[in-house]
Design a protein around this motif. Structure first.
Motif, mmCIF file in Angstrom:
data_model
loop_
_atom_site.group_PDB
_atom_site.id
_atom_site.type_symbol
_atom_site.label_atom_id
_atom_site.label_comp_id
_atom_site.label_asym_id
_atom_site.label_seq_id
_atom_site.Cartn_x
_atom_site.Cartn_y
_atom_site.Cartn_z
ATOM 1 N N GLY A 116 -33.287 -19.028 -3.776
ATOM 2 C CA GLY A 116 -32.352 -18.816 -4.869
ATOM 3 C C GLY A 116 -30.903 -19.040 -4.477
ATOM 4 N N TRP A 117 -30.016 -18.667 -5.390
ATOM 5 C CA TRP A 117 -28.593 -18.958 -5.210
ATOM 6 C C TRP A 117 -28.006 -18.258 -3.987
ATOM 7 C CZ3 TRP A 117 -25.293 -14.923 -4.957
ATOM 8 C CH2 TRP A 117 -25.666 -13.710 -5.556
ATOM 9 N N ARG A 118 -28.495 -17.056 -3.686
ATOM 10 C CA ARG A 118 -27.949 -16.315 -2.555
ATOM 11 C C ARG A 118 -28.213 -17.049 -1.236
ATOM 12 N NH1 ARG A 118 -27.015 -10.141 -1.890
ATOM 13 N NH2 ARG A 118 -26.565 -9.993 0.349
ATOM 14 N N ALA A 119 -29.429 -17.515 -1.064
ATOM 15 C CA ALA A 119 -29.761 -18.258 0.149
ATOM 16 C C ALA A 119 -28.965 -19.556 0.227
ATOM 17 C CB ALA A 119 -31.260 -18.543 0.192
ATOM 18 N N LYS A 120 -28.737 -20.170 -0.914
ATOM 19 C CA LYS A 120 -27.967 -21.414 -0.933
ATOM 20 C C LYS A 120 -26.512 -21.162 -0.528
ATOM 21 C CE LYS A 120 -30.836 -23.426 -4.620
ATOM 22 N NZ LYS A 120 -31.534 -24.447 -3.826
ATOM 23 N N LEU A 121 -25.923 -20.081 -1.024
ATOM 24 C CA LEU A 121 -24.547 -19.758 -0.644
ATOM 25 C C LEU A 121 -24.462 -19.370 0.831
ATOM 26 C CD1 LEU A 121 -23.066 -17.786 -3.691
ATOM 27 C CD2 LEU A 121 -22.644 -20.155 -3.018
ATOM 28 N N GLU A 122 -25.487 -18.699 1.342
ATOM 29 C CA GLU A 122 -25.519 -18.405 2.777
ATOM 30 C C GLU A 122 -25.505 -19.697 3.585
ATOM 31 O OE1 GLU A 122 -28.844 -15.993 3.772
ATOM 32 O OE2 GLU A 122 -28.064 -14.195 2.766
ATOM 33 N N HIS A 123 -26.296 -20.659 3.162
ATOM 34 C CA HIS A 123 -26.328 -21.964 3.842
ATOM 35 C C HIS A 123 -24.948 -22.608 3.818
ATOM 36 C CE1 HIS A 123 -27.564 -26.084 4.857
ATOM 37 N NE2 HIS A 123 -26.779 -26.446 3.842
ATOM 38 N N ILE A 124 -24.314 -22.596 2.667
ATOM 39 C CA ILE A 124 -22.992 -23.222 2.532
ATOM 40 C C ILE A 124 -21.979 -22.536 3.441
ATOM 41 C CG2 ILE A 124 -21.053 -23.466 0.924
ATOM 42 C CD1 ILE A 124 -23.225 -23.998 -1.262
ATOM 43 N N ALA A 125 -21.983 -21.210 3.456
ATOM 44 C CA ALA A 125 -21.040 -20.480 4.299
ATOM 45 C C ALA A 125 -21.259 -20.778 5.774
ATOM 46 C CB ALA A 125 -21.168 -18.978 4.036
ATOM 47 N N ARG A 126 -22.514 -20.764 6.216
ATOM 48 C CA ARG A 126 -22.794 -21.009 7.635
ATOM 49 C C ARG A 126 -22.543 -22.463 8.018
ATOM 50 N NH1 ARG A 126 -27.142 -17.125 6.614
ATOM 51 N NH2 ARG A 126 -26.501 -15.175 7.611
ATOM 52 N N ASP A 127 -22.786 -23.363 7.094
ATOM 53 C CA ASP A 127 -22.518 -24.775 7.348
ATOM 54 C C ASP A 127 -21.017 -25.002 7.545
ATOM 55 O OD1 ASP A 127 -23.593 -27.288 7.768
ATOM 56 O OD2 ASP A 127 -23.490 -27.885 5.665
ATOM 57 N N ASN A 128 -20.200 -24.335 6.717
ATOM 58 C CA ASN A 128 -18.744 -24.434 6.877
ATOM 59 C C ASN A 128 -18.296 -23.781 8.180
ATOM 60 O OD1 ASN A 128 -16.882 -25.367 4.325
ATOM 61 N ND2 ASN A 128 -18.930 -24.762 3.657
ATOM 62 N N TRP A 129 -18.850 -22.610 8.498
ATOM 63 C CA TRP A 129 -18.538 -21.921 9.766
ATOM 64 C C TRP A 129 -18.811 -22.853 10.947
ATOM 65 C CZ3 TRP A 129 -17.276 -17.078 12.047
ATOM 66 C CH2 TRP A 129 -17.798 -16.827 13.297
ATOM 67 N N ALA A 182 -15.542 -18.253 4.935
ATOM 68 C CA ALA A 182 -16.071 -18.939 6.116
ATOM 69 C C ALA A 182 -14.937 -19.517 6.958
ATOM 70 C CB ALA A 182 -17.037 -20.039 5.691
ATOM 71 N N GLU A 183 -13.945 -20.096 6.305
ATOM 72 C CA GLU A 183 -12.806 -20.678 7.028
ATOM 73 C C GLU A 183 -12.003 -19.610 7.754
ATOM 74 O OE1 GLU A 183 -8.707 -23.252 6.163
ATOM 75 O OE2 GLU A 183 -10.247 -23.071 4.614
ATOM 76 N N SER A 184 -11.670 -18.514 7.069
ATOM 77 C CA SER A 184 -10.855 -17.474 7.704
ATOM 78 C C SER A 184 -11.613 -16.797 8.844
ATOM 79 C CB SER A 184 -10.416 -16.441 6.664
ATOM 80 O OG SER A 184 -11.524 -15.788 6.074
ATOM 81 N N SER A 185 -12.918 -16.600 8.675
ATOM 82 C CA SER A 185 -13.716 -16.001 9.744
ATOM 83 C C SER A 185 -13.808 -16.929 10.945
ATOM 84 C CB SER A 185 -15.122 -15.684 9.230
ATOM 85 O OG SER A 185 -15.079 -14.747 8.172
ATOM 86 N N ALA A 186 -13.990 -18.210 10.680
ATOM 87 C CA ALA A 186 -14.053 -19.184 11.772
ATOM 88 C C ALA A 186 -12.730 -19.240 12.525
ATOM 89 C CB ALA A 186 -14.419 -20.560 11.227
ATOM 90 N N ARG A 187 -11.630 -19.066 11.816
ATOM 91 C CA ARG A 187 -10.318 -19.095 12.478
ATOM 92 C C ARG A 187 -10.216 -17.989 13.526
ATOM 93 N NH1 ARG A 187 -7.556 -19.798 8.461
ATOM 94 N NH2 ARG A 187 -6.780 -21.904 8.817
ATOM 95 N N VAL A 188 -10.671 -16.784 13.191
ATOM 96 C CA VAL A 188 -10.653 -15.686 14.156
ATOM 97 C C VAL A 188 -11.533 -16.020 15.358
ATOM 98 C CG1 VAL A 188 -11.180 -13.249 14.526
ATOM 99 C CG2 VAL A 188 -10.197 -13.982 12.354
ATOM 100 N N SER A 189 -12.703 -16.569 15.105
ATOM 101 C CA SER A 189 -13.628 -16.922 16.180
ATOM 102 C C SER A 189 -13.047 -17.993 17.096
ATOM 103 C CB SER A 189 -14.953 -17.395 15.572
ATOM 104 O OG SER A 189 -15.858 -17.791 16.574
#
Length: 254
Positions: free
Chosen positions: A101-114, A169-176
């Motif tokens: 569903g949509w939740r899993a798809k958004l998780e994929h998008i967030a992790r792909d951007n990360w 995802a972008e702001s979290s990746a910046r910290v990392s």
């Protein structure tokens, strides 16, 4: 590192480069360079040494050509950065085949951007408030919207959800990425830095009665992350809470 801004060059030339508008054929031998080869070389330079190292001269050196020859294909750094952004975003993958569903798809998008920001940390130093209008940027927005199409949100809410998830995802990746850069520059791991700092803090008695919550919570978090911050944990925790919030919004439309 200096912040660059997309959309700062000649819009006509940027669009021509982004969409591969062919130039008029010229007589003579086939040219040694192509705009695409220049862009790929620029991305490799930025990946290795950051945007501050990126210049037409550096690209020319990497390609073994005269610096002025680069300008035959790319008019300047501003247009080059637009195309670099678009080519990097082309690495992102649609969530169409993701089940759950949509939740899993958004998780994929967030992790792909990360993951993308960790592969190309220089992306975090480009302010894309005026994004390059290239095929990958359009495609990225299209498949991100597809992930939440038909779940009851208005068009404006769909746009806001996509911006929320990708922005997080972008702001979290910046910290990392910053944490990794701090370790690289200092030559010390977070654990080594903390071990060196603790005896000094004990000498000035910073904890205990004056900062009881900070001492208690900070000790637990520091032990868990083995560092002052835990970017990966913060990303996973924050993403789950964001998706919970979106779920609440979706439930109101059921």
């Amino acid at each position: 590192m200096t912040t660059e801004y997309s959309g700062g060059g000649d819009p006509r030339r940027s669009l021509e480069l982004l969409w591969g508008v062919p130039e008029r054929p010229k007589r003579g031998p086939k040219p040694k360079l192509t705009a695409e080869r220049i862009v790929r070389t620029a991305i490799a330079v930025a990946d290795a040494d950051g945007l501050d190292a990126l210049s037409m001269r550096r690209i020319a050196d990497e390609l073994g050509v005269a610096p002025m020859s680069i300008y035959t294909y790319v008019p300047g750094k501003a247009e080059l950065i637009d195309v670099m952004l678009d080519r990097a975003f082309a690495e992102l993958t649609p969530a169409d085949g993701v089940t759950g569903g949509w939740r899993a798809k958004l998780e994929h998008i967030a992790r792909d951007n990360w993951d993308l920001f960790h592969r190309h940390p220089w992306l975090l130093h480009v302010a894309a408030v005026r994004p390059p209008m290239g095929p990958a940027v359009f495609g990225k927005y299209e498949f991100e919207l597809r992930a939440i199409d038909g779940i009851g949100l208005t068009d404006l809410e769909m746009d806001s959800v996509v911006a929320l998830v990708t922005g997080f995802a972008e702001s979290s990746a910046r910290v990392s990425v910053n944490a990794a850069e701090a370790e690289r520059r200092s030559g010390m791991t977070d654990a080594q830095w903390w071990e060196a700092l603790v005896p000094l803090l004990e000498q000035i008695d910073t904890g205990g009665k004056d900062y009881p919550l900070s001492s208690r919570v900070g000790e637990v978090a520091g032990r868990e992350h083995n560092a002052a911050v835990g970017p990966a944990h913060a990303f996973e925790f924050g993403l789950a809470r964001i998706l919970d919030g979106i779920q609440t919004l979706v439930d109101t439309r059921a």
